[in-house]
Design a protein around this motif. Structure first.
Motif, short mmCIF file in Angstrom:
data_model
loop_
_atom_site.label_atom_id
_atom_site.label_comp_id
_atom_site.label_asym_id
_atom_site.label_seq_id
_atom_site.Cartn_x
_atom_site.Cartn_y
_atom_site.Cartn_z
N LEU A 93 -0.79 14.57 4.19
CA LEU A 93 0.10 13.67 3.45
C LEU A 93 1.56 13.92 3.82
CD1 LEU A 93 0.61 11.55 1.25
CD2 LEU A 93 0.68 13.41 -0.40
N ASN A 245 -5.77 12.40 -3.59
CA ASN A 245 -6.31 12.12 -2.26
C ASN A 245 -7.83 11.95 -2.30
OD1 ASN A 245 -6.17 11.75 0.50
ND2 ASN A 245 -6.30 13.92 0.98
N LEU A 321 0.01 4.96 1.50
CA LEU A 321 1.06 5.87 1.98
C LEU A 321 2.43 5.21 1.90
CD1 LEU A 321 -0.85 7.36 5.03
CD2 LEU A 321 -0.03 8.67 3.05
#
Length: 431
Positions: A93, A245, A321
């Motif tokens: 990430l 996630n 994202l």
């Protein structure tokens, strides 16, 4: 959290309709099954976010107490990417967040502070011996695709680091203070998992604007998120966003999406985050996100990181994202949006914060949380010092004569230095 100049009521960029965080209402939550988390939505235009960040003052990235005039590097925002445990995708990430922000035209740097198991060299592979120093002895970051990178894994590649904690802490401090980044908009720090010394070193060294926490939907990970939030509260680092996630999996054929993990602990986390006005973003599982070439590839090949590959744009995880990048900026800027029609603000608490002051004659004065003012004997405070010099860290044995120190009425304070942003912790020198 960075204070943002307030806009006038007529400003269309900060109108009530253009709020930063809009949590799902009760009706939406009910349609989603009641226990599923409320997702943040970013509605501030990216151009405005860029302008807001560029208006912030530069902060020196160097030893504590360094002025901007003496600083070799600066940033307008310092963001921390953390997790309570390993294996939840924090480094993946961090990398993709950095490159997503670069696509949004920010000047970005990424610092991997995991000394024992650095992940950045595995996610962004670079040629060997790529780290250099300038004439001043400062480390030159590596530019890959417009993002400045640095990791101990690039300095000492492919080596199992059997380093004792004091040496590791020295390396962390060196990476925090001697990398010559230049002028940045955003520095992202990828911290090692857990709540150990590195997080304390970061809080004591750099002015961190907030933290992004990464977790998965199982009880162990969620429990560690709670511990991370407690630590950030102690060191006064604002939690900006929680990223869940591998929250769901989407079928490539029929595009049906379903949760990957179902755990009752998630409902408690959702309630807690709503109470704290901390947003939540879900990242779906995507096998392409974790793929990277086994060897170095030029940045212009656009093969990795994931968000740099044009063929990935529009995939559900790419969109998530992008949302993460916008949402974390809005939280760091103090734009909190609305929840159930009510505007969310995260300003100071009603009660006064605790503080310690040095008064004339070397006397100490403490203002307790809530406003009560009390005088504090220097001998009493010195006798209760918990530093490694006064207390054995392994056994807890007290190494000083507490009663003798308490009885010394001549002991006076010479100076007080606040430890970074942690108002509860101070370094006191005695005359």
């Amino acid at each position: 959290m960075v204070p943002l100049p307030s806009a006038e009521k007529g400003d269309p960029g900060l109108s009530e309709e253009s709020t930063a965080f809009a949590f799902a209402d009760k009706e939406t939550t009910s349609r989603n099954g009641g226990g599923l988390p409320q997702q943040v939505q970013s509605t501030i235009p990216e151009e405005q976010l860029l302008g807001f960040v560029r208006q912030l003052k530069d902060k020196p990235l160097g030893p504590r107490g360094q002025s901007m005039a003496d600083a070799h590097s600066s940033a307008k925002l310092v963001l921390l990417c953390a997790s309570g445990k390993g294996g939840v995708g924090k480094s993946t990430l961090s990398v993709n967040l950095a490159y997503m922000l670069r696509q949004m035209r920010f000047e970005v740097a990424l610092l991997d502070l995991d000394i024992y198991g650095p992940s950045l060299p595995e996610l962004v592979r670079l040629p060997p011996n790529c780290v250099t120093q300038n004439e001043a002895g400062r480390i030159i970051p590596i530019d890959y695709g417009g993002v400045a990178l640095m990791s101990w894994g690039y300095v000492n590649p492919g080596v199992a680091n059997t380093i004792r904690a004091p040496i590791a802490n020295q390396i962390v401090t060196q990476l925090l203070t001697t990398v010559e980044w230049g002028q940045l908009d955003i520095l992202i720090i990828d911290s090692p998992p857990g709540t150990g010394d590195v997080l304390l070193s970061i809080a004591q060294t750099l002015p961190v604007d907030g933290a992004l926490l990464v977790t998965t939907s199982n009880s162990i990970s969620l429990a560690d998120v709670n511990k991370g939030l407690q630590l950030f509260s102690k060191v006064e680092i604002d939690p900006l966003l929680v990223v869940r996630n591998m929250a769901s999996v989407c079928c490539e054929a029929c595009h049906h999406s379903q949760p990957l993990f179902v755990d009752p602990a998630l409902e408690g986390l959702t309630t807690y985050l709503a109470e704290q006005s901390v947003g939540l973003v879900d990242l779906p599982l995507d096998q392409k996100l974790s793929q990277a070439p086994p060897t170095f590839q030029p940045a212009n090949s656009l093969q990795y990181p994931f968000v740099s590959n044009p063929s990935h744009e529009g995939r559900p995880v790419w969109k998530a994202l992008r949302l993460t990048a916008c949402a974390v900026l809005e939280a760091a800027l103090g734009l909190k949006g609305t929840h159930n029609g009510q505007r969310i603000t995260k300003g100071p608490k009603n009660e006064a914060a605790a503080s310690l002051r040095l008064r004339p004659g070397g006397l100490l004065e403490v203002r307790l949380r809530g406003g009560d003012l009390r005088h504090l004997p220097c001998g009493e405070l010195r006798a209760n010092c918990r530093c490694a010099h006064c207390v054995d860290e392994m056994t807890g044995e007290i190494r000083i004569d507490q009663e003798k120190i308490r009885a010394d009425l001549t002991l006076k304070a010479k100076s007080i230095e606040q430890v970074a942003r942690m108002s509860q912790l101070h370094t006191i020198k005695y005359a």
